[in-house]
Write a protein that holds these residues in place. Sequence first.
Motif, PDB file in Angstrom:
ATOM      1  N   CYS A   1       0.833  -1.217  -0.127  1.00 45.99           N
ATOM      2  CA  CYS A   1      -0.024  -0.021   0.034  1.00 45.99           C
ATOM      3  C   CYS A   1       0.725   1.114   0.060  1.00 45.99           C
ATOM      4  O   CYS A   1       1.923   1.338   0.490  1.00 45.99           O
ATOM      5  CB  CYS A   1      -0.824  -0.041   1.255  1.00 45.99           C
ATOM      6  SG  CYS A   1      -1.808   1.633   1.448  1.00 45.99           S
ATOM      7  N   PRO A   2       0.407   2.401  -0.557  1.00 41.94           N
ATOM      8  CA  PRO A   2       1.241   3.619  -0.592  1.00 41.94           C
ATOM      9  C   PRO A   2       1.372   4.066   0.771  1.00 41.94           C
ATOM     10  O   PRO A   2       2.448   4.980   1.100  1.00 41.94           O
ATOM     11  CB  PRO A   2       0.225   4.440  -1.640  1.00 41.94           C
ATOM     12  CG  PRO A   2      -0.232   3.626  -2.383  1.00 41.94           C
ATOM     13  CD  PRO A   2      -0.633   2.427  -1.562  1.00 41.94           C
ATOM     14  N   GLY A   3       0.373   3.836   1.536  1.00 39.11           N
ATOM     15  CA  GLY A   3       0.609   4.012   2.920  1.00 39.11           C
ATOM     16  C   GLY A   3       1.488   3.375   4.127  1.00 39.11           C
ATOM     17  O   GLY A   3       1.427   3.421   5.163  1.00 39.11           O
ATOM     18  N   LYS A   4       2.238   2.420   3.282  1.00 39.03           N
ATOM     19  CA  LYS A   4       3.240   1.688   4.079  1.00 39.03           C
ATOM     20  C   LYS A   4       4.078   2.401   5.231  1.00 39.03           C
ATOM     21  O   LYS A   4       4.313   1.928   6.360  1.00 39.03           O
ATOM     22  CB  LYS A   4       3.793   0.786   3.215  1.00 39.03           C
ATOM     23  CG  LYS A   4       4.722  -0.392   4.017  1.00 39.03           C
ATOM     24  CD  LYS A   4       5.747  -1.234   3.124  1.00 39.03           C
ATOM     25  CE  LYS A   4       6.440  -2.140   3.963  1.00 39.03           C
ATOM     26  NZ  LYS A   4       7.191  -3.034   2.982  1.00 39.03           N
ATOM     27  N   ASN A   5       4.568   3.317   4.617  1.00 36.20           N
ATOM     28  CA  ASN A   5       5.479   4.270   5.215  1.00 36.20           C
ATOM     29  C   ASN A   5       4.855   4.983   6.270  1.00 36.20           C
ATOM     30  O   ASN A   5       5.676   5.611   7.307  1.00 36.20           O
ATOM     31  CB  ASN A   5       6.183   5.252   4.238  1.00 36.20           C
ATOM     32  CG  ASN A   5       5.218   6.139   3.662  1.00 36.20           C
ATOM     33  OD1 ASN A   5       4.070   6.200   3.700  1.00 36.20           O
ATOM     34  ND2 ASN A   5       5.710   7.340   3.212  1.00 36.20           N
ATOM     35  N   ILE A   6       3.401   4.883   6.701  1.00 32.98           N
ATOM     36  CA  ILE A   6       2.895   5.598   7.671  1.00 32.98           C
ATOM     37  C   ILE A   6       2.130   4.795   8.656  1.00 32.98           C
ATOM     38  O   ILE A   6       1.186   5.141   9.444  1.00 32.98           O
ATOM     39  CB  ILE A   6       1.943   6.720   7.246  1.00 32.98           C
ATOM     40  CG1 ILE A   6       0.989   6.379   6.196  1.00 32.98           C
ATOM     41  CG2 ILE A   6       2.807   8.083   6.554  1.00 32.98           C
ATOM     42  CD1 ILE A   6      -0.143   7.404   6.099  1.00 32.98           C
ATOM     43  N   GLY A   7       2.568   3.252   8.407  1.00 29.03           N
ATOM     44  CA  GLY A   7       1.603   2.196   9.049  1.00 29.03           C
ATOM     45  C   GLY A   7       0.716   1.338   8.248  1.00 29.03           C
ATOM     46  O   GLY A   7       0.364   0.350   9.249  1.00 29.03           O
ATOM     47  N   CYS A   8       0.222   1.252   7.199  1.00 28.09           N
ATOM     48  CA  CYS A   8      -0.465   0.381   6.514  1.00 28.09           C
ATOM     49  C   CYS A   8       0.282  -0.820   6.328  1.00 28.09           C
ATOM     50  O   CYS A   8       1.285  -0.721   5.752  1.00 28.09           O
ATOM     51  CB  CYS A   8      -1.191   1.061   5.550  1.00 28.09           C
ATOM     52  SG  CYS A   8      -2.377  -0.218   4.650  1.00 28.09           S
ATOM     53  N   GLN A   9      -0.454  -1.726   6.670  1.00 27.39           N
ATOM     54  CA  GLN A   9       0.494  -3.412   6.460  1.00 27.39           C
ATOM     55  C   GLN A   9      -0.435  -4.111   5.440  1.00 27.39           C
ATOM     56  O   GLN A   9      -0.199  -5.199   5.242  1.00 27.39           O
ATOM     57  CB  GLN A   9       0.305  -4.094   7.895  1.00 27.39           C
ATOM     58  CG  GLN A   9       0.951  -3.427   9.007  1.00 27.39           C
ATOM     59  CD  GLN A   9       0.842  -4.172  10.305  1.00 27.39           C
ATOM     60  OE1 GLN A   9       0.245  -5.197  10.338  1.00 27.39           O
ATOM     61  NE2 GLN A   9       1.632  -3.655  11.321  1.00 27.39           N
ATOM     62  N   TRP A  10      -1.028  -3.432   4.507  1.00 27.88           N
ATOM     63  CA  TRP A  10      -1.911  -3.761   3.312  1.00 27.88           C
ATOM     64  C   TRP A  10      -0.831  -4.392   2.421  1.00 27.88           C
ATOM     65  O   TRP A  10       0.176  -3.822   2.186  1.00 27.88           O
ATOM     66  CB  TRP A  10      -2.940  -3.228   2.713  1.00 27.88           C
ATOM     67  CG  TRP A  10      -3.651  -4.138   1.682  1.00 27.88           C
ATOM     68  CD1 TRP A  10      -4.814  -4.784   1.732  1.00 27.88           C
ATOM     69  CD2 TRP A  10      -3.303  -3.886   0.118  1.00 27.88           C
ATOM     70  NE1 TRP A  10      -5.087  -5.238   0.438  1.00 27.88           N
ATOM     71  CE2 TRP A  10      -4.241  -4.521  -0.290  1.00 27.88           C
ATOM     72  CE3 TRP A  10      -2.333  -2.916  -0.481  1.00 27.88           C
ATOM     73  CZ2 TRP A  10      -4.032  -4.645  -1.970  1.00 27.88           C
ATOM     74  CZ3 TRP A  10      -2.245  -3.357  -2.040  1.00 27.88           C
ATOM     75  CH2 TRP A  10      -3.042  -4.045  -2.346  1.00 27.88           C
TER      76      TRP A  10
END
Length: 237
Positions: free
Chosen positions: A11-20
């Motif tokens: 997920c593009p939000g991995k760097n802010i905590g998303c683990q998808w």
Amino acid sequence: KTSCSEYRIDCPGKNIGCQWFGSRNEHDEHTKTCLFEKLRPVVDILYKIIENQSLDIEKLKKQIEQQAAELGQQKTEIDQQTAQLEQQKAESIQQNILLDQQKTKLEQQTTELGQQNIPLEQLTTKVRQLNTQVDQQNTQFEQQKTESIQQKIQLDQQKTQLEQQTAELGQQKTEIELEKTQIEQLKAQLQQQQIQISDIQSENQTQKNETASIRKQITILQEEINKLKSTALWLCK
């Protein structure tokens, strides 16, 4: 990898905590519903604030270190000043003791003078005499000082003369060394010429000996010729 629809990506939000973590086909749908991506603007602002605060903290840290160094230096200066004050205090105490001693001595002298009943005029005369002696000593000191200055000037002049003489002696020494070298060269040339003269004299002596031998042979030949002539004349008769 870039075109496969089943390739699994983060997920593009991995760097802010998303683990998808899923396929490329599910990526767009997840991004639309991802809470982390919805919170990204706020998170970016918070990250920016944190970054600025980190920079401010570094600046404050450097300022604190600089202030700590300045405080350490000021503390050292204060300690030095405190030590100086303590020393001055001790000196003041010692001076007070000396003043008390002098005061006691003056009181004793005053008492002694009172007991001796010395008239004021005599005391004044005595003080004048002492002042005269002090003036004379000061005059002698000034004379000695003047003489010392004159002696120093004379010593400086003598030093300058000695330096000049040393320089002249050095120059003369150099000239003497050059002359010595030239004399050695001339001596070597003379020795070489003497050797050549000896060789010439030897050759001349050899030539003289050869000439004498030739003359002797000529004399013998002439005698034999004369004998032959005499014999020939005798035979002709």
